[in-house]
Design an enzyme around this catalytic site. Structure first.
Site, PDB file in Angstrom:
ATOM      1  N   GLY A   1       4.894  -8.270  10.384  1.00 12.24           N
ATOM      2  CA  GLY A   1       3.386  -8.186  10.342  1.00 12.24           C
ATOM      3  C   GLY A   1       2.856  -9.361   9.754  1.00 12.24           C
TER       4      GLY A   1
ATOM      5  N   ALA B   1      -3.101 -11.559   8.002  1.00  7.19           N
ATOM      6  CA  ALA B   1      -3.585 -12.393   7.130  1.00  7.19           C
ATOM      7  C   ALA B   1      -2.507 -12.755   5.979  1.00  7.19           C
ATOM      8  CB  ALA B   1      -4.862 -12.032   6.407  1.00  7.19           C
TER       9      ALA B   1
ATOM     10  N   GLY C   1       1.080 -11.893   5.740  1.00  4.99           N
ATOM     11  CA  GLY C   1       1.958 -12.182   6.434  1.00  4.99           C
ATOM     12  C   GLY C   1       2.161 -13.604   6.857  1.00  4.99           C
TER      13      GLY C   1
ATOM     14  N   ASN D   1      -0.247  -3.181  -0.308  1.00  2.55           N
ATOM     15  CA  ASN D   1      -1.044  -2.605  -1.243  1.00  2.55           C
ATOM     16  C   ASN D   1      -0.854  -1.293  -1.628  1.00  2.55           C
ATOM     17  OD1 ASN D   1      -2.439  -5.053  -1.998  1.00  2.55           O
ATOM     18  ND2 ASN D   1      -3.880  -4.407  -0.259  1.00  2.55           N
TER      19      ASN D   1
ATOM     20  N   LYS E   1      -2.299  -4.299  -9.903  1.00  3.38           N
ATOM     21  CA  LYS E   1      -2.928  -4.694  -8.522  1.00  3.38           C
ATOM     22  C   LYS E   1      -4.098  -3.626  -8.261  1.00  3.38           C
ATOM     23  CE  LYS E   1      -3.522  -7.251  -5.064  1.00  3.38           C
ATOM     24  NZ  LYS E   1      -2.919  -7.333  -3.724  1.00  3.38           N
TER      25      LYS E   1
ATOM     26  N   ASN F   1      -7.550  -3.823  -6.151  1.00  2.56           N
ATOM     27  CA  ASN F   1      -7.755  -3.108  -4.887  1.00  2.56           C
ATOM     28  C   ASN F   1      -8.552  -1.931  -4.657  1.00  2.56           C
ATOM     29  OD1 ASN F   1      -4.181  -3.515  -4.269  1.00  2.56           O
ATOM     30  ND2 ASN F   1      -5.943  -4.636  -3.204  1.00  2.56           N
TER      31      ASN F   1
ATOM     32  N   SER G   1      -9.228  -6.611   2.897  1.00  2.00           N
ATOM     33  CA  SER G   1      -8.543  -6.025   4.240  1.00  2.00           C
ATOM     34  C   SER G   1      -9.038  -4.620   4.781  1.00  2.00           C
ATOM     35  CB  SER G   1      -6.997  -6.159   3.971  1.00  2.00           C
ATOM     36  OG  SER G   1      -6.865  -5.317   3.105  1.00  2.00           O
TER      37      SER G   1
ATOM     38  N   GLU H   1      -6.036   2.295   4.583  1.00  2.00           N
ATOM     39  CA  GLU H   1      -4.883   2.585   3.802  1.00  2.00           C
ATOM     40  C   GLU H   1      -5.255   3.445   2.509  1.00  2.00           C
ATOM     41  OE1 GLU H   1      -1.934  -0.883   3.744  1.00  2.00           O
ATOM     42  OE2 GLU H   1      -3.738  -1.644   3.375  1.00  2.00           O
TER      43      GLU H   1
END
Length: 311
Positions: free
Chosen positions: A7, A10, A12, A103, A189, A193, A259, A271
């Site tokens: 992947g 952005a 990766g 994430n 995180k 997020n 993202s 996600e």
């Protein structure tokens, strides 16, 4: 060290290019950008780290084409995990490590179910502002640290695996922190997020405007505080002052799209399960709640379904 990046968007792309610039052999698995990267290589554009062009990138269509690697970085969306995990398990070499740069909450369990015990599994939380500008072109706005926690595998190798990954990224100029408790790290995180992923989609706004307008600025803080309370209810209290630290890192940063906002604008599935549903279920099981987060999740579910039904 031979590293695979599954992947190369952005996230990766950024970490893969940083490792390649440091001299490591990096292999990228991509989908839509395959031909462009094969023809033109990959490019990092960064005022902070300096620009870098990887003219001849090792690029593949599928994980089945990868050579044996010491470390596999998984930077795909969590929506593909159920399909990716069994295919990755077929090619990962014994003694290798898999680091999920994803994430959300509970993402490691899907991979652990398929990976042999001889493979060490870790989770990585990316503290970075980065965007894929085009095929193989990664624009880095700022930050770049990684928080990495060990999940499972051959526990006798844990310390060596952690030290090896720490040294690898340190050589590449990436600040890496080893987290003693991966679950707590994932709650940390989520402090970032949950508010910014959802609000940028819901309000069709960049992050700077959210942190500038007094009402949305207050809402961001309230969502962060709900996550902090939920983490404590689940027995994973965040370090003292963590909210203020996260707030300071975000306040005054250049404007960027989350993202999730990029995915929404491109008509891709969001996600929502890993970033919202899983932590909401965890805190509910602990007898707590995140009412503002739940309202945000419900709104995103509506927007996501309607967006995917667009012709």
């Amino acid at each position: 060290m031979r590293v695979a990046v599954v992947g190369a968007g952005a996230i990766g792309g950024f970490y893969g290019l940083m490792l390649a610039r440091a001299g490591h052999e990096v292999h990228f698995v991509v989908r839509g950008d395959y031909q462009a990267i094969r023809d033109n290589g990959m490019q990092l554009v960064s005022a902070q780290e300096g620009d870098f062009h990887l003219a001849a990138a090792n690029v593949y269509h599928d994980v089945a084409e990868l050579p044996p690697c010491d470390l596999i970085l998984v930077a795909t969306k969590t929506t593909s995990n159920a399909d990716l995990a069994p295919r990755l398990a077929e090619v990962v070499a014994p003694g290798a490590a898999v680091l999920l740069l994803q994430n959300g909450f509970g993402v490691e369990e899907v991979f652990r179910e398929h990976l042999p015990t001889s493979v060490d599994l870790l989770g990585g939380l990316c503290i970075v502002s980065v965007h894929r500008e085009g095929p193989g072109i990664i624009h880095h706005f700022g930050l770049g640290a990684l928080n990495v926690g060990y999940h499972s595998g051959d526990l006798s190798r844990r310390a060596a695996v952690e030290r090896g990954i720490e040294a690898l990224f340190s050589e590449a100029g990436v600040e890496l922190h080893l987290m003693p408790d991966l679950i707590t790290a994932r709650w940390q995180k989520l402090v970032m997020n949950i508010p910014f992923s959802g609000l940028t989609v819901l309000l069709n706004s960049g992050t700077k405007a959210l942190m500038t307008h007094p009402d949305t600025r207050a809402l961001v803080r309230q969502l962060m505080e709900e996550v902090e309370v939920a983490a404590a209810a689940c027995g994973r209290p965040l370090p003292a002052g963590y909210i203020d630290e996260a707030w300071a890192k975000t306040d005054g940063q250049p404007d960027y799209q989350s993202s999730m906002q990029v995915d929404f604008n491109a008509g891709r599935p969001l996600e929502l399960e890993s970033i919202y549903q899983a932590p909401l279920a965890a805190v509910a099981a602990a007898g707590g709640a995140m009412p503002k987060v739940e309202m945000l999740y419900q709104s995103l579910m509506f927007l996501n379904q309607r967006n995917l039904q667009q012709p």
